[in-house]
Design a protein around this motif. Structure first.
Motif, short mmCIF file in Angstrom:
data_model
loop_
_atom_site.label_atom_id
_atom_site.label_comp_id
_atom_site.label_asym_id
_atom_site.label_seq_id
_atom_site.Cartn_x
_atom_site.Cartn_y
_atom_site.Cartn_z
N LYS A 1 0.87 4.01 -2.64
CA LYS A 1 -0.39 4.59 -3.05
C LYS A 1 -0.86 5.71 -2.13
O LYS A 1 -1.87 6.33 -2.36
CB LYS A 1 -1.46 3.51 -3.13
CG LYS A 1 -1.19 2.56 -4.30
CD LYS A 1 -2.21 1.45 -4.33
CE LYS A 1 -1.82 0.42 -5.39
NZ LYS A 1 -2.55 -0.83 -5.20
N LEU A 2 -0.12 5.97 -1.06
CA LEU A 2 -0.52 7.04 -0.16
C LEU A 2 -0.17 8.40 -0.76
O LEU A 2 0.92 8.61 -1.28
CB LEU A 2 0.20 6.89 1.19
CG LEU A 2 -0.29 5.76 2.09
CD1 LEU A 2 0.63 5.62 3.29
CD2 LEU A 2 -1.72 5.99 2.55
N ILE A 3 -1.13 9.32 -0.67
CA ILE A 3 -0.89 10.67 -1.17
C ILE A 3 -0.13 11.45 -0.10
O ILE A 3 -0.57 11.53 1.05
CB ILE A 3 -2.22 11.38 -1.48
CG1 ILE A 3 -3.01 10.59 -2.53
CG2 ILE A 3 -1.99 12.81 -1.94
CD1 ILE A 3 -4.43 11.06 -2.71
N ALA A 4 1.01 12.02 -0.47
CA ALA A 4 1.80 12.75 0.51
C ALA A 4 1.81 14.24 0.18
O ALA A 4 2.84 14.82 -0.11
CB ALA A 4 3.22 12.19 0.58
N MET B 1 0.82 -1.21 0.00
CA MET B 1 0.00 0.00 0.00
C MET B 1 0.86 1.27 0.00
O MET B 1 0.42 2.32 -0.40
CB MET B 1 -0.92 0.03 1.23
CG MET B 1 -0.15 0.07 2.55
SD MET B 1 -1.12 0.73 3.91
CE MET B 1 -0.47 2.35 4.04
N GLU B 2 2.13 1.15 0.42
CA GLU B 2 2.96 2.34 0.66
C GLU B 2 2.95 3.34 -0.48
O GLU B 2 2.83 4.53 -0.27
CB GLU B 2 4.40 1.92 0.94
CG GLU B 2 4.70 1.69 2.41
CD GLU B 2 4.08 0.42 2.94
OE1 GLU B 2 3.89 -0.52 2.14
OE2 GLU B 2 3.77 0.37 4.14
#
Lengths: 315, 443
Positions: free
Chosen positions: A4-7, A1-2
């Protein structure tokens, strides 16, 4: 999942309010006046409004494409411009008149300057000015009198201008809109209703309409006395101008203080044009003139930054 | 208690979303098997490790310290063996040295961890030293070393302590629960700080959407001379230092200045309660309350978590992810940091861990500024965000400076309110960073 996180940078939430939503509110607020104009002036009002809106939207779309920008018709601002422009036209006008006005308003006044937010004058009003200087007979000669259904050139304001007071309509008819005038400006009550809706929704602030109408009222009282002041307020385009045109975000000052200066200026110019100028109506040119000095007001009338000299310390 | 509500001019009203966790009592987090404790969890100099790989440590044992003035020590939150000392990412996005400790599961407490006795019997200096040795840094998120804040220079006399219980960030309820469940620690902390500062006046500011906390804290401070509860209007960023000072005392901290310029010190209520705990038990800052919430979290909770526990473990304890998260935030949704992984450690400033669904994480595409003026109304500093943002995008940082970009507190109110979804705060932050860097260069 890493991955795909919006930062992205904070804040991570946004209010529900959108440009489209704000414009939709303005459209809703104008509908009662449109219905009234169909009632008083006949079906051609709708034809003109529809022609104006369609041409405004198509023009915006074509401009977007030609300028290789993302299509902005979804924000509904072109629809607002289209309706407002048609509101400034007599109901007997030919269908191509608002089309000409809309194309000018959107292409020349709005899109060439960069689209929504970048226009320096109100597109609908500039479109009206363009039509006035190009086809003035269509713009001033074809007002329908709802009482007689005859086409006349005399709105209450032209009567005042002419010095004749005999045929002036009653105040009651004026409030309802039972008088000759442009499509959107006759029914003062319904326009005020729409304006109050916008203030209630927080779409516009009360400052510009109140100071604009207030200034016109005070000056009309001083120059024309109590009996004529109401005609100045309700007999022309003041209500439409004060609630729907002068409050345009991009062309009115951004601070509250600036808005007051702008509205008082527009009120004074309106009376000046009506009393001394060549036109019976002064609302649209007064707003256009104040639109032009809005950047100046925005430059000099700014908020006091917290903690910067000038802020009081109550310690 | 006065019935008047204190507030400031500007601000926004985002949905608070606190009902997810506000009635969920603080729960002890599951004991971590491994903790990764960063040697820099505060503003200032990072600590040097005091232990080596292979050493055994106990709970509350000091494992990192710096000789620099602007620093606070770090302590072990478990008992066990030091496995590694290596670089890891921390929630603010930087990579720092961390001590990796494998827990032995016994949680044996370090010998020197002892109650500190009555505050009345301690001197100012002793109190400050206990706070420093307790590893205290601001737990609201800014992580400024507490003992430095409590030691203002002689020419800046302090006359009032403000305890910030506003908790104006949406979702977060950690401070709310602390006030409800640990009012005695809050009071103890307040007394310690008041003695350290030598002030006889303290206001505890709480937003009125926490009436239960107002009531309980009110009861706790009853009969305590000089300590008062100040109910605050619900508005973001009510908990900003300069806003809360202005709201409660009417004082205006000058541009670029610190609260001490107007005789104030502001401490977050969670920080105060933790200080209270240090005096009561002697245990330094090794645990904190974290609100775990958001649309992608199965069971939102308020957890009492050991520093160094990974976000992943914390979220698992809340039932894991309800759906694939689109965004993971450390702190609140207005000022928190988006994380690119959930394998970071809970640190002293971690007030919340929020997981947003993909839908909630989607903020929409920006369009033209329509000059509606909402950002001006929202700005608590009374800046002109639309203008500064425009200058920043043009890289005209001189103009941005002229419009006081450096005064931005980065609360995010402008971006939140913008109907055109423009990245106002983001671009203003860029200008602010650039301006401050230039000023340092000139000096």
């Amino acid at each position: 999942m890493e991955n795909k996180l919006i930062a992205s940078s904070s804040p991570h939430i946004r209010s529900n309010e959108t440009t489209q939503g704000l414009m939709l509110d303005v459209i809703i607020a104008m509908l009662p006046a449109l219905v009234a104009s169909v009632f008083y002036f006949g079906f051609n009002s709708v034809v003109l409004v529809v022609a104006s809106v369609i041409s405004a939207v198509i023009t915006e779309y074509i401009c977007n494409k030609l300028m290789k920008k993302s299509v902005s018709i979804g924000d509904l601002s072109a629809v607002v411009t289209g309706i407002l422009l048609a509101f400034n036209i007599p109901a007997s006008a030919p269908w191509w008149l608002p089309v000409m006005g809309s194309v000018f308003a959107i292409a020349i006044v709005k899109q060439i300057f960069g689209g929504i937010g970048f226009n320096i004058v109100n597109p609908a009003l500039a479109g009206r000015a363009f039509l006035m200087s190009s086809w003035s007979t269509h713009m001033t000669g074809g007002f329908i009198d709802p009482v007689t259904d005859a086409v006349s050139a005399a709105t209450p304001l032209t009567l005042i201008k002419g010095g004749s007071t005999g045929q002036l309509p009653s105040i009651f008819d004026m409030l309802l809109g039972n008088i000759p005038g442009c499509i959107g400006e006759t029914s003062a009550i319904l326009i005020i209703l729409g304006g109050l809706y916008l203030i209630y929704r927080g779409t516009i602030k009360w400052i510009i309409p109140v100071f604009y109408i207030g200034t016109v009222a005070v000056l009309a009282l001083i120059f024309d006395g109590g009996s004529m002041a109401l005609y100045h307020l309700f007999g022309g385009g003041l209500m439409l101008g004060a609630f729907f045109m002068a409050t345009d975000y991009a062309t009115s000052p951004i601070t509250d203080k600036g808005k007051i200066i702008y509205a008082v200026g527009a009120g004074a110019l309106t009376i000046l044009i009506r009393k001394i100028g060549g036109y019976p109506e002064g609302v649209s040119y007064s707003i256009l003139l104040m639109n032009v000095i809005t950047p100046l007001i925005n430059k000099y009338v700014t908020p006091n930054v917290f903690g910067v000299a000038g802020g009081k310390n109550e310690k | 208690m006065s019935t008047k509500l204190f507030t400031f001019k500007g601000g926004v009203h985002p949905p608070t979303n606190k009902t997810l966790t506000q009635n969920v009592p603080i729960e002890n987090a599951v004991d971590p098997k491994v903790v990764v404790i960063p040697l820099s969890q505060h503003i200032g100099a990072p600590c040097d490790p005091l232990v080596a790989v292979g050493d055994t440590v106990k709970v509350g044992q000091k494992i990192g310290e710096s000789k620099a003035f602007m620093s606070v020590p770090v302590h072990s939150s478990v008992s066990g063996t030091v496995k590694k000392i290596e670089q890891h990412y921390v929630p603010n996005g930087s990579k720092v040295n961390c001590i990796v400790i494998e827990s032995d599961g016994n949680f044996e407490v370090y010998e020197s961890v002892q109650p500190k006795g009555n505050i009345e019997d301690l001197t100012k200096e002793e109190i400050l030293s206990i706070i420093k040795e307790g590893g205290m840094a601001g737990m609201g998120g800014a992580t400024f070393p507490t003992h430095i804040k409590l030691s203002p220079p002689k020419d800046k006399p302090i006359d009032v302590l403000l305890v910030n219980g506003a908790e104006c960030e949406p979702y977060l309820t950690a401070d709310h629960r602390i006030m409800l469940e640990k009012p005695e620690l809050v009071l103890l902390g307040v007394k310690a700080i008041m003695k350290a500062l030598g002030v006889d006046k303290c206001f505890i500011g709480i937003e009125k959407n926490k009436p239960d906390a107002i009531e309980i804290i009110q009861k706790a401070v009853e009969g305590q001379e000089g300590i008062e509860v100040a109910p605050l209007e619900i508005k973001y960023p009510q908990g900003d230092e300069k806003r809360i000072i202005n709201a409660i005392t009417g004082r205006i901290v000058p541009s670029g200045g610190l609260p001490m310029e107007v005789g104030c010190v502001v401490e977050n209520v969670g920080t105060v309660a933790t200080i209270g705990n240090i005096f009561k038990t002697g245990m330094p800052l090794i645990q904190r309350v974290v609100t775990v919430s958001g649309s992608a979290v199965q069971n939102p909770k308020n957890l009492y978590v050991r520093i160094g526990t990974s976000y992943k473990d914390v979220i698992e304890q809340c039932g894991g992810y309800k759906e694939e998260p689109g965004k993971l935030i450390s702190g609140g949704p207005m000022m928190g940091f988006a994380q690119f992984t959930d394998e970071v450690s809970v640190i002293k400033g971690t007030s919340g861990i929020l997981a947003f669904s993909k839908k909630e994480a989607d903020l929409g595409e920006p369009s033209n500024c329509i000059m509606c003026g909402r950002c001006l109304e929202a700005c608590p500093v009374h800046l002109q965000p639309y203008k500064i943002s425009r200058y920043s995008i043009q890289k005209n940082f001189d103009a941005a400076d002229e419009f006081h970009a450096a005064d931005c507190i980065e609360c995010g109110g402008c971006s939140y309110i913008c109907p055109s979804k423009r990245p106002l705060k983001e671009t203003i932050s860029v200008a602010k960073k650039e301006i401050l860097a230039r000023r340092r260069k000139v000096k």
